[in-house]
Design a protein around this motif. Sequence first.
Motif, PDB file in Angstrom:
ATOM      1  N   ASP A 253      -7.664  -0.591 -43.777  1.00  0.00           N
ATOM      2  CA  ASP A 253      -8.522  -1.646 -43.233  1.00  0.00           C
ATOM      3  C   ASP A 253      -8.385  -2.948 -44.013  1.00  0.00           C
ATOM      4  O   ASP A 253      -8.537  -4.036 -43.442  1.00  0.00           O
ATOM      5  CB  ASP A 253      -9.986  -1.189 -43.262  1.00  0.00           C
ATOM      6  CG  ASP A 253     -10.327  -0.267 -42.102  1.00  0.00           C
ATOM      7  OD1 ASP A 253      -9.587  -0.297 -41.092  1.00  0.00           O
ATOM      8  OD2 ASP A 253     -11.313   0.481 -42.197  1.00  0.00           O
ATOM      9  N   SER A 277      -9.393   1.957 -39.543  1.00  0.00           N
ATOM     10  CA  SER A 277     -10.495   2.527 -38.790  1.00  0.00           C
ATOM     11  C   SER A 277     -11.073   1.467 -37.845  1.00  0.00           C
ATOM     12  O   SER A 277     -10.416   0.468 -37.548  1.00  0.00           O
ATOM     13  CB  SER A 277     -11.583   3.029 -39.756  1.00  0.00           C
ATOM     14  OG  SER A 277     -12.157   1.937 -40.466  1.00  0.00           O
ATOM     15  N   PHE A 278     -12.297   1.696 -37.413  1.00  0.00           N
ATOM     16  CA  PHE A 278     -12.970   0.774 -36.505  1.00  0.00           C
ATOM     17  C   PHE A 278     -13.014  -0.643 -37.079  1.00  0.00           C
ATOM     18  O   PHE A 278     -12.759  -1.617 -36.364  1.00  0.00           O
ATOM     19  CB  PHE A 278     -14.394   1.296 -36.246  1.00  0.00           C
ATOM     20  CG  PHE A 278     -15.268   0.346 -35.481  1.00  0.00           C
ATOM     21  CD1 PHE A 278     -15.278   0.357 -34.087  1.00  0.00           C
ATOM     22  CD2 PHE A 278     -16.085  -0.557 -36.145  1.00  0.00           C
ATOM     23  CE1 PHE A 278     -16.089  -0.522 -33.381  1.00  0.00           C
ATOM     24  CE2 PHE A 278     -16.901  -1.434 -35.445  1.00  0.00           C
ATOM     25  CZ  PHE A 278     -16.904  -1.414 -34.054  1.00  0.00           C
ATOM     26  N   ASP A 279     -13.310  -0.789 -38.366  1.00  0.00           N
ATOM     27  CA  ASP A 279     -13.486  -2.112 -38.966  1.00  0.00           C
ATOM     28  C   ASP A 279     -12.196  -2.927 -38.942  1.00  0.00           C
ATOM     29  O   ASP A 279     -12.215  -4.125 -38.633  1.00  0.00           O
ATOM     30  CB  ASP A 279     -13.983  -1.966 -40.412  1.00  0.00           C
ATOM     31  CG  ASP A 279     -15.385  -1.375 -40.494  1.00  0.00           C
ATOM     32  OD1 ASP A 279     -16.142  -1.560 -39.517  1.00  0.00           O
ATOM     33  OD2 ASP A 279     -15.702  -0.723 -41.496  1.00  0.00           O
ATOM     34  N   LYS A 282     -11.319  -3.873 -35.303  1.00  0.00           N
ATOM     35  CA  LYS A 282     -12.292  -4.864 -34.841  1.00  0.00           C
ATOM     36  C   LYS A 282     -11.974  -6.244 -35.398  1.00  0.00           C
ATOM     37  O   LYS A 282     -12.065  -7.259 -34.673  1.00  0.00           O
ATOM     38  CB  LYS A 282     -13.700  -4.439 -35.267  1.00  0.00           C
ATOM     39  CG  LYS A 282     -14.782  -5.453 -34.926  1.00  0.00           C
ATOM     40  CD  LYS A 282     -16.133  -5.016 -35.463  1.00  0.00           C
ATOM     41  CE  LYS A 282     -17.203  -6.087 -35.226  1.00  0.00           C
ATOM     42  NZ  LYS A 282     -18.525  -5.676 -35.793  1.00  0.00           N
ATOM     43  N   GLY A 304     -13.075   7.074 -34.332  1.00  0.00           N
ATOM     44  CA  GLY A 304     -13.951   5.978 -33.907  1.00  0.00           C
ATOM     45  C   GLY A 304     -13.261   4.644 -33.712  1.00  0.00           C
ATOM     46  O   GLY A 304     -13.908   3.663 -33.343  1.00  0.00           O
ATOM     47  N   TRP A 305     -11.942   4.589 -33.903  1.00  0.00           N
ATOM     48  CA  TRP A 305     -11.248   3.307 -33.821  1.00  0.00           C
ATOM     49  C   TRP A 305     -11.152   2.769 -32.398  1.00  0.00           C
ATOM     50  O   TRP A 305     -11.068   1.554 -32.188  1.00  0.00           O
ATOM     51  CB  TRP A 305      -9.839   3.432 -34.401  1.00  0.00           C
ATOM     52  CG  TRP A 305      -8.883   4.249 -33.582  1.00  0.00           C
ATOM     53  CD1 TRP A 305      -8.693   5.588 -33.631  1.00  0.00           C
ATOM     54  CD2 TRP A 305      -8.007   3.746 -32.564  1.00  0.00           C
ATOM     55  NE1 TRP A 305      -7.740   5.977 -32.719  1.00  0.00           N
ATOM     56  CE2 TRP A 305      -7.300   4.867 -32.048  1.00  0.00           C
ATOM     57  CE3 TRP A 305      -7.735   2.486 -32.038  1.00  0.00           C
ATOM     58  CZ2 TRP A 305      -6.363   4.754 -31.036  1.00  0.00           C
ATOM     59  CZ3 TRP A 305      -6.797   2.371 -31.024  1.00  0.00           C
ATOM     60  CH2 TRP A 305      -6.113   3.495 -30.546  1.00  0.00           C
ATOM     61  N   ALA A 307     -13.361   2.458 -30.119  1.00  0.00           N
ATOM     62  CA  ALA A 307     -14.489   1.592 -29.742  1.00  0.00           C
ATOM     63  C   ALA A 307     -14.223   0.132 -30.099  1.00  0.00           C
ATOM     64  O   ALA A 307     -14.786  -0.775 -29.468  1.00  0.00           O
ATOM     65  CB  ALA A 307     -15.770   2.078 -30.436  1.00  0.00           C
ATOM     66  N   ALA A 308     -13.354  -0.118 -31.071  1.00  0.00           N
ATOM     67  CA  ALA A 308     -13.070  -1.498 -31.485  1.00  0.00           C
ATOM     68  C   ALA A 308     -12.194  -2.234 -30.488  1.00  0.00           C
ATOM     69  O   ALA A 308     -12.083  -3.467 -30.554  1.00  0.00           O
ATOM     70  CB  ALA A 308     -12.406  -1.493 -32.859  1.00  0.00           C
ATOM     71  N   ASP A 327      -8.205   9.988 -30.386  1.00  0.00           N
ATOM     72  CA  ASP A 327      -9.393   9.745 -31.217  1.00  0.00           C
ATOM     73  C   ASP A 327     -10.324  10.937 -31.035  1.00  0.00           C
ATOM     74  O   ASP A 327     -11.116  10.978 -30.085  1.00  0.00           O
ATOM     75  CB  ASP A 327     -10.075   8.441 -30.800  1.00  0.00           C
ATOM     76  CG  ASP A 327     -11.160   8.010 -31.791  1.00  0.00           C
ATOM     77  OD1 ASP A 327     -11.606   8.869 -32.589  1.00  0.00           O
ATOM     78  OD2 ASP A 327     -11.547   6.836 -31.770  1.00  0.00           O
ATOM     79  N   PRO A 330     -14.693   9.706 -30.865  1.00  0.00           N
ATOM     80  CA  PRO A 330     -14.829   8.276 -30.592  1.00  0.00           C
ATOM     81  C   PRO A 330     -16.252   7.741 -30.649  1.00  0.00           C
ATOM     82  O   PRO A 330     -16.456   6.529 -30.580  1.00  0.00           O
ATOM     83  CB  PRO A 330     -14.265   8.158 -29.176  1.00  0.00           C
ATOM     84  CG  PRO A 330     -14.529   9.487 -28.559  1.00  0.00           C
ATOM     85  CD  PRO A 330     -14.399  10.485 -29.655  1.00  0.00           C
ATOM     86  N   LEU A 336     -19.460   2.375 -26.027  1.00  0.00           N
ATOM     87  CA  LEU A 336     -18.101   1.918 -25.732  1.00  0.00           C
ATOM     88  C   LEU A 336     -18.141   0.748 -24.759  1.00  0.00           C
ATOM     89  O   LEU A 336     -18.791   0.824 -23.711  1.00  0.00           O
ATOM     90  CB  LEU A 336     -17.266   3.047 -25.136  1.00  0.00           C
ATOM     91  CG  LEU A 336     -17.019   4.265 -26.023  1.00  0.00           C
ATOM     92  CD1 LEU A 336     -16.300   5.352 -25.234  1.00  0.00           C
ATOM     93  CD2 LEU A 336     -16.215   3.888 -27.248  1.00  0.00           C
TER      94      LEU A 336
END
Length: 479
Positions: A253, A277-279, A282, A304-305, A307-308, A327, A330, A336
């Motif tokens: 990240d 990851s998600f961060d 995003k 969870g990635w 969702a970004a 994923d 998620p 979502l």
Amino acid sequence: MSFREKMPTSPNSPLTRRRRSSWSGSWLNHPATSFKQVVSAVIQAQSPRSRSKSLTPDFSDIDRTLSLSDSLLLKILQKLPQSQNDDLSLVCKRWLALQGRRLMTLKLYDWDFLLSGKLLSRFPKLTDLDLGTACINPTRNSGILVCHKSISFHISSDSSNSDFVEENILQSEMIDRGLRVLGRGSCDLLKLVVINATELGLLGLAEDCSDLRELELHKCSDNLLRGIAACENLRALRLVASVDGLYNSSVSDIGLTILAQGCKRLVKLELSGCEGSFDGVKAIGQCCEVLDELTICDHRMDDGWIAALSYFDKLKTLRISSCRKIDPSPGPEKLLGSCPALESLQLQRSCLNDKDGLRALFKVCDGAKKFNIQDCWGLDDDSFSLAKAFRRVKYLSLEGCSILTTSGLESVILRWEELESMSVVSCKNIKDSEISAALSSLFSLLKELKWRPDTRSHLSSSLEGAGIGKRGSKFFKKR
């Protein structure tokens, strides 16, 4: 005696001389004559003085191409077939230099050629340079060539070391030296492929090659990405962190956030073998506001990635390739979002038995107009039924989906009211004999249909007579 017997047969006869009066005839009768000599002959033949003397060019005269400027001679050489390009450089030193000025794309195999400075002096107009293969020490006298996408290298037949590439990649200091030489050459570089560079090497290159538009970095790490910000005009970026069996590195990240803040004008991005990851995803979606195409290849990302992806407002093409998972976790579906501008979702050579991840992916991409699945495994009827989430699909392409059945296909595409074109290739469990009346009726309304699910399919050969796949032109008119 007949007339034919009275005709002179001597090579010096007037008739023979008249037959050889053209410069093209002289060229054909002198196989050793070079193209340069022919050009000289043409120039000489066009001058009034030469016309008054003789129609036959004299190849023993001076080099008439010297009267042509470099720019004019380059235009002449560009008219030649591609197959003759290598021969041009053998004519003389001038033509060798001109041929070097014509070359704009090059794949380098010898790193010392770059360090010596001969690369840019020999090819001063390079715009596309691939250093990937040259970054790996070659195995001498080996006939075994290993290729992986843009990288190729030789290994010995008795090599049993799985870390061969990792151990034979040039040291980062050597790579940076080459990049400094490249920068000092003042070339108009637009695209570059390199392995194992460092932040300092990338910074130096970016300062000297400010027009760099496309960059492919192998064995990439978070620290290397600190030099990305200096590439102000970068439009396309491919990051390769780890490749199984070749080399290992890490982009987390931290690196993705550095990338997002430094490359806000990116249009195309590929993340291969990257973590995060998600961060991190995003951050890219929020900062790279004009990103048009995103490719996720062989990812190692945390759950969870997906969702970004809803933070990518301008994303039109999403490609997921060579991934062993999508994923597994998620998160809640109500959290979502969706990609508002997405037009194409492409799944290639990936495992699709992860139903939670696939459901989340289809939910985020529910507005896609083009849906492509190629050589993926684990896609059964239950998994494909999740594609009912799509609302606007106009084009569907299925290739290599071996366990998907006819009923599984039918249950989904009959719900897509805007479907116009479809291609089904190498899907052996989809049978002609199982096509229902409803599915046949849908086929008749399609603009385009490519139907080759297996080698026994006879539907494709009967489409012309039945009109299936052509009647749609009456109902779907281009506006």
